[in-house]
Design an enzyme around this catalytic site. Structure first.
Site, mmCIF file in Angstrom:
data_model
loop_
_atom_site.group_PDB
_atom_site.id
_atom_site.type_symbol
_atom_site.label_atom_id
_atom_site.label_comp_id
_atom_site.label_asym_id
_atom_site.label_seq_id
_atom_site.Cartn_x
_atom_site.Cartn_y
_atom_site.Cartn_z
ATOM 1 N N GLU A 47 9.937 17.030 4.375
ATOM 2 C CA GLU A 47 8.939 16.884 4.365
ATOM 3 C C GLU A 47 8.324 17.610 3.061
ATOM 4 O OE1 GLU A 47 6.598 18.640 7.783
ATOM 5 O OE2 GLU A 47 8.314 20.196 7.946
ATOM 6 N N CYS A 58 8.905 11.246 12.060
ATOM 7 C CA CYS A 58 8.162 11.565 13.105
ATOM 8 C C CYS A 58 6.560 11.830 12.424
ATOM 9 C CB CYS A 58 8.475 12.801 13.685
ATOM 10 S SG CYS A 58 8.702 14.158 12.577
#
Ligand code: PEP
Ligand code: MG
Length: 759
Positions: A604, A675
């Site tokens: 991320e 996700c």
């Protein structure tokens, strides 16, 4: 100059409505600039004309009557060019237009500045002078600065009026529309309950009450409470403070007397205002008066009054929170919604959420989506403290809120609510069906969880595992760090509910916009600061307790996977792995028989994208957090409504990065899932499947929509759509060509109001 500006803005800010705000502006700007005329023209969106709304110097009778189209007069010129205009003799200008009723022929020089709010011209601020002269650079700069600051204040004053059903010129209007950004899709019709952060006097709303005696009693009790506290505090500090320092407490006690603040608040309550509103009003007036004083000592006294106000408010709030009633269709409104606030409304009564701060990518919006509650974020122009108890419509698709809705609008939205309900019911039938494309590609759909209610929802929707359990959510609703035993119980419940399906538990990811009240982190740049793994590696005791609790909770179930957030490089991963092995050794020594669970990293941070291979070699799986990855790749704060339109997970740079991560993870033979919220967007999910993601993890609300979509699209078609998307350099083109392709495939059903931003 700065001081003058500050004073004017402050005074205008405390005006009770638009009319008085404009009155103050023209008076004070005229004085400050020593001009003979100051006027404000506002653009009426209905007639598209600049209307003279207030003036000092021009004939008062012309106010509200004189107006000009954007292509008329000097005011129109300033408005359309969006630039200041400085003229020695206005009458010489070809665009000059003379209005007899204003008496402006007496004034030669003209200086006008546009008033622009959020890129939109809302009006023009003008000063005029009898003698011919060019206003100097300093004067021009002052007027421009003034109008820039006033734009927001005018918008706010206007909005406050419209909430009460008042238009610009005091005429009645039906509904007012406020634009924010979508937080969670869906529509809601309900009644606003404004939730305030504890003891924040400035945001207390006005509220009319019938039972004045009850309010007076509440206020008397609060006064007694604060008096008592003051006396106790003074006695407690008797040995530490000199008598003259302790005199401050006597001053406080005096201020609470009937002859001072106490009496004034009582008078306002008697007019029918509730105690908290009366307190805000009186304290506000005193604070303003003190703050406008030139004497430093007296200016400082403003903070004493504020402090006293806060103390009284705390007592009043405590009494109120015990009696707060929520309607069956509560729309919770707050300056900044927090996860804890969501939990305060009794189950089943919450139909909508509105937050002034934050954007659709804020964590509270993510929770709202998981709960399926229509939400609008970033409603910066809503005078939210004034909406308590009134009827609202929340449009979570477009990011709009309406106050005082008309019968027609209410009916329209009630129909949308019903349609959504039916669509959801139709999708329920998919529950038992696998997520497989018509040409046989199987795509596991997992769910993101955090709240307890997510478990039941996930099971109803047929999730195949938990791809992200945000452990910080249970931490956020506590008053202190949960103990190892408490955590063990919480994690056991997650693991047992989904068993034998896998549950991916992420280690604590606090910081950014996820604050723990009992572990405050104050930073200039929280999203670039102490977040996620950075915090827990600095506090191994927190990390170890958490991983021990996870491991113990998985005993006999063995469906645990551990996921590490915010990893920016190998060193952090190695440290975290070391701690996990240590915790594993400890629990085994204590007699808990658990295998070492699979461990994964979140990709991320852009640095992790370029280190996918190296990270993949050391872990069992990867999971892309596209929410943060988008934020960091595009340098767009996911929480800031001002830049929300720049936040785009279909940006070519994001798509390229995702493609790289899948390629490199697979190159090392490791599975990779995603996700972030993008995975729950039915259109984006097609592209992700085509990239080769091994599973998609999303909120339970969107899972059936994604399943429906992927069951209609062949993998070969998905690859075509991906190739097309990757061939464009412009995010808008990517959006529209994807949208068009899906329409042509007859998949418009998910491109209705129920779809996400992409559609
Ligand atoms: C992400 O960043 O995409 C993610 C899933 O984590 P969070 O939204 O909790 O930061
Ligand atoms: Mg994240």
């Amino acid at each position: 100059m700065l001081n003058t500006l500050r004073k004017i803005v402050q005074e205008v800010n405390s005006a009770k409505d638009l009319k008085s705000a404009l009155g103050i502006i023209v008076l004070r700007v005229k004085e400050a600039m020593g001009s003979q005329v100051c006027s404000v023209y506002l653009l009426d969106p209905e007639t598209n004309r600049f209307v003279l709304m207030a003036s000092e110097g021009l004939n008062k009778r012309s106010i509200g009557k004189v107006s000009m189209a954007p292509n008329e007069g000097l005011v129109g010129l300033v408005g359309t060019r969006e630039e200041p205009l400085n003229l020695e003799n206005a009458a010489d200008h070809p665009r000059y237009r003379y209005f007899a009723e204003t008496g402006e022929e007496k004034f030669a020089s003209f200086l006008g500045a546009p008033i622009i709010h959020h890129r939109r011209v809302v009006g023009v601020l003008v000063i005029q002078q009898k003698e011919r002269r060019q206003f100097d650079e300093g004067e021009e700069a002052f007027l421009v600065t003034m109008s820039a600051q006033l734009a927001g204040v005018i918008a706010h004053a206007e909005a406050t009026g419209s909430i009460r059903g008042l238009g610009r010129q005091g005429k009645g209007i039906q509904e007012a529309r406020f634009v924010g950004v979508p937080g969670s899709p869906g529509a809601a019709v309900g009644r606003a309950v404004v939730m305030l952060p504890p003891a924040d006097l400035e945001v207390v709303p006005d509220k009319a009450v019938d039972d004045i005696d009850a309010e007076l009693k509440l206020f008397q009790n609060a006064l007694e409470g604060v008096r008592d506290d003051m006396r106790k505090l003074s006695a407690k500090l008797a040995t530490q403070l000199r008598p003259e320092e302790r005199a401050l407490f006597d001053v406080y006690l005096m201020m609470l007397e009937d002859a001072a603040l106490g009496g004034e608040v009582t008078e306002v309550i008697k007019t029918g205002q509730w105690a908290q509103g009366a307190l805000r009003q009186v304290v506000g007036e005193h604070v303003n008066r003190f703050e406008l004083m030139d004497d430093d000592y007296l200016r400082e006294r403003a903070s004493d009054v504020k402090d006293l106000g806060r103390r009284l408010l705390a007592y009043l709030q405590e009494a109120r929170s015990q009696s707060l009633v929520y309607a069956d269709n509560t729309i919770l409104v707050s300056e900044e919604l927090t996860p804890a606030m969501l939990g305060e409304v009794p189950e089943g009564k919450l139909v909508g959420l509105v937050s002034v701060l934050g954007s659709g990518n804020s964590h509270v919006a993510i929770l709202a989506r998981a709960m399926g509650i229509p939400t609008v974020m970033g409603l910066v122009d809503l005078p939210y403290s004034k909406v308590d108890g009134i009827e609202l419509i929340v449009d979570g698709y477009k990011g709009e809120v309406f106050t005082n809705p008309s019968e027609v609008l209410r009916k329209q939205y009630s129909e949308v609510v019903e349609e959504e309900r039916q669509l959801a019911q139709g999708l329920d039938a998919l529950r038992e069906l696998p997520c497989v494309t018509p040409d046989g590609h199987r795509m596991p759909l997992w769910v993101n969880t955090g709240l307890l209610a997510d478990v039941a929802r996930a099971q109803q929707r047929g999730a195949e595992g938990v791809g992200l359990y945000r452990t910080e959510v249970p931490f956020m609703i506590q008053q202190r760090f949960p103990s190892e035993k408490e955590q063990l119980a919480i994690y056991r419940e997650q693991l047992a509910s989904f068993h034998p399906l896998p549950v991916t538990m992420r280690t604590l990811d606090i910081g950014g916009d996820k604050a723990l009240s009992y572990f405050p982190i104050k930073e200039e740049n929280p999203f670039l600061g102490w977040r996620g793994i950075r915090v827990t590696l600095d506090h191994p005791e927190i990390f170890l307790v958490q991983t021990r609790a996870m491991l113990k909770a998985s005993e006999g179930l063995n469906n645990l996977r551990i996921l590490l957030p915010m990893i920016s490089g190998i060193h952090e991963l190695e440290e975290a792995l070391h701690l996990i092995h240590r915790a594993w050794g400890e629990v085994r020594d204590e007699g808990t028989d658990v295998p070492m669970p699979p461990v994964g990293v979140m990709v991320e941070i852009p640095a992790a994208v370029y280190q996918t291979k190296e990270l993949a070699r050391q872990v069992d799986f990867l999971s892309v957090g596209s929410n943060d990855l988008t934020q960091y790749l595009l340098a767009v704060d996911r929480n800031n409504p001002r830049v929300a339109d720049l936040y785009d997970y279909l940006h070519p740079a994001v798509l390229q990065a995702l493609n790289t991560v899948v390629r490199d993870a697979h190159g090392e033979g490791k599975p990779v899932s995603i996700c972030g919220e993008m995975a729950g967007d039915p259109a984006a999910a097609i592209l992700l499947m085509a990239m080769g993601f091994d599973s998609l993890s999303m909120n339970a609300t969107n899972l059936p929509k994604v399943k429906w979509m992927l069951r209609q699209v062949n993998m070969s078609k998905a690859k075509e759509l991906l190739a097309d998307a990757l061939s464009h350099d412009n995010p808008q083109v990517i959006h529209s060509s994807l949208q068009l392709a899906l329409k042509n495939l007859g998949l418009a059903r998910m491109i209705g109001p129920g779809a996400n931003k992409t559609l």
